[in-house]
Scaffold this motif. Structure first.
Motif: not given
Length: 578
Positions: A394-420
């Motif tokens: 599972i640790s491998g999956a946390i890194t694969a297809e986008g590191d979890n922290l990086a994709i969470t931070v990216k999504a958080a920024g997008e959600l705020l900017s879109a007021d979603a």
């Protein structure tokens, strides 16, 4: 154990999938002798075994692109194969999703050699997660009508693809900067033959196998370098995001290079769903094993030995994580089917939700398998008992297809900017919950989570807008509440998906157990936000004070049914008896 109730719970877990088509072929496969674990195998033999298993999977398909064109069946494959062999699941994700999926979505027709394994070469040593800044080049030569694929420096070498000598001939899709007539048009994918049937790289290609990674699921990960490798005009995977005209001119309906790149690697989204499915399968197996152990491991009692599950301190940890698995499985099914049916109107929102779901699911599954291993004591450490290697998988999956922290931070920024993050209907505004007992509607608990989410989103927006700093400093000041709000965004979706599964269940006892599991998950997710919700008036102080009591009561109601809850995971007896 109540088998009738377990069957109803299985149906709730695997709806709306067609179980016989999506799950049964792979469920049956992991019970076969060919998928039995042998901890005595050295790494190179274990890797070769995983490649043989990959080809056994391909042999069951009607045509090479069968899984690439069906995200639901692709996820179903991962959900079961990862239980028996996470390395084979990784190979299947690379071959069927990233490699064949990328070619299936290109405008041209590719002939697939069924004896070859597909690989995916995007990440570079010097770029890491910033894949849009890749430096490998594919330069168009109009005189020869070929591309020149080249690695310009050490930092541009491809990092971690499974291009090593084990597994026979390998073909890949390689991400490189398309350069035409002196112009850089951004990163595109190119089809490249990497190694021959003996595993040797083709001329102009260097493959250096990386040191062994942690865990018991080895693969032949490597560093791959290209030295002016000539590619056919048709090696470029074309689409509306970019193609070459008959005279060699570049044409694209997508203006920005970064958008072209994201279009090129869009199979990563399906990969997030597949990786999440694999982790859920592994975590369900772990909890099934730990639950059985808890009922068969006896310890001294006051008058006679008792099973260790008799202790609430033990049962609560199992019950909480089994309930979490049900909740996250419902979230995954809902998100997966939404993706399978999506169109361009909601694609960006879905991609963001999938990224957050992947992070939530894989992080939670790591916690679940770690807990399962610990609850089995020394037996859980032994690789032969399966639990020992699950956390590494599972640790491998946390890194694969986008590191979890990086994709969470990216999504958080997008959600705020879109007021979603803020509900358009705001149907939870003004909500006041006066009780948290078993009569409180699950909908009200979901609304409380939404209130907590919105308060965090407002805090993040306020910090961002009023900050005296600019750039990264401005984002850093608002990132914590923004990420917390994004996490609660997924928690609300999880609760709603679980509620939908409950509504569809017609078996009274199964429905009652599903409600209690959903309640336990929601109450635990609310716990960190109780003070805020009370101060804002969404929850009465008296109700807040009873939260620990209602969590304990829910655990006590579920504990006698733990074996029924995990029996519903439908693991093949051949796997469990191994």
């Amino acid at each position: 154990m109540d088998h009738t109730t377990a069957d109803a719970l299985t149906q709730a877990l695997f709806e709306p999938d067609d179980f016989e088509t999506v799950h049964e072929p792979w469920r049956g496969l992991i019970g076969n002798p060919g998928f039995r674990h042998d901890d005595a195998l050295p790494d190179h033999e274990r890797i070769a075994q995983s490649y043989r298993r990959l080809h056994a999977i391909s042999d069951l398909l009607a045509h090479p692109f069968a899984l690439a064109e069906d995200p639901i069946r692709l996820a179903g494959l991962h959900e079961w194969i990862a239980i028996a062999d996470p390395a084979t699941a990784s190979l299947a994700s690379i071959h069927h999703n990233l490699y064949l999926g990328s070619m299936a979505e290109a405008n041209q027709h590719f002939t697939v050699d069924l004896t070859h394994t597909g690989v995916f070469l995007v990440t570079e040593i010097g770029a890491g997660c910033n894949a849009a800044e890749l430096r490998t080049t594919a330069t168009w030569d109009p005189a020869t009508r070929t591309f020149d694929l080249h690695t310009p420096d050490a930092g541009a070498r491809k990092f971690m693809p499974n291009t090593g000598p084990i597994g026979g001939a390998k073909d890949g899709v390689v991400a490189a900067r398309l350069q035409v007539n002196g112009n850089d048009h951004g990163v595109f994918l190119f089809h490249v033959s990497i190694t021959d049937p003996t595993g040797h790289p083709h001329p102009g290609i260097d493959v250096d196998t990386l040191p062994s990674r942690s865990g018991n699921n080895p693969l032949d990960h490597s560093i791959t370098t290209f030295h002016h490798v000539r590619l056919s005009r048709f090696a470029l995977l074309e689409g509306d995001h970019g193609n070459l005209s008959a005279n060699g001119s570049f044409i694209s309906a997508v203006e920005k290079p970064r958008a072209r790149f994201l279009r090129s690697i869009r199979r990563v989204t399906a990969g997030k769903l597949a990786m999440s499915a694999g982790c859920l399968g592994v975590a369900r197996a772990a909890m099934d094993i730990a639950t059985r152990y808890a009922h068969n491991r006896y310890i001294p009692g006051r008058s006679e030995p008792v099973p260790i599950v008799s202790h609430r301190t033990h049962a609560e940890r199992l019950t909480t994580r089994v309930s979490t698995l049900y909740a996250l499985t419902c979230l995954h099914r809902h998100t997966l089917h939404a993706w399978a049916a999506h169109d361009q109107t909601n694609q960006e929102d879905l991609e963001r939700d999938i990224a957050l779901a992947k992070a939530t699911i894989t992080w939670a599954c790591l916690d679940i398998v770690t807990e399962a291993r610990e609850r089995c004591g020394a037996h859980g450490i032994l690789l032969v008992n399966a639990l020992g290697g699950m956390a590494d998988a599972i640790s491998g999956a946390i890194t694969a297809e986008g590191d979890n922290l990086a994709i969470t931070v990216k999504a958080a920024g997008e959600l705020l900017s879109a007021d979603a993050l803020l509900d358009a209907t705001a149907d939870h505004q003004g909500l006041i919950v006066t009780s948290l007992d078993e009569q409180t509607p699950l909908e009200d608990l979901c609304h409380l989570l939404a209130c907590a989410r919105d308060l965090l989103a407002i805090t993040a927006c306020s910090r961002f807008m009023t900050s005296d700093t600019k750039g990264l400093g401005r984002w850093n000041g608002s990132s914590r509440p923004a990420v917390d709000a994004a996490t609660l965004h997924t928690a609300v979706q999880t609760g709603n998906a679980f509620r939908q599964a409950i509504d569809g269940c017609r078996h009274p006892q199964a429905k009652k157990l599903l409600r209690d599991m959903c309640r336990l998950v929601l109450l635990r997710q609310l716990a960190p936000h109780i003070t805020t919700l009370v101060s804002r008036g969404n929850l009465t102080e008296d109700a807040a004070l009873t939260l620990p009591e209602h969590i304990d009561n829910t655990v006590d109601r579920l504990t006698p049914h733990l074996l029924t809850l995990t029996d519903a995971f439908a693991l093949p007896t051949e796997y469990l008896d191994e």
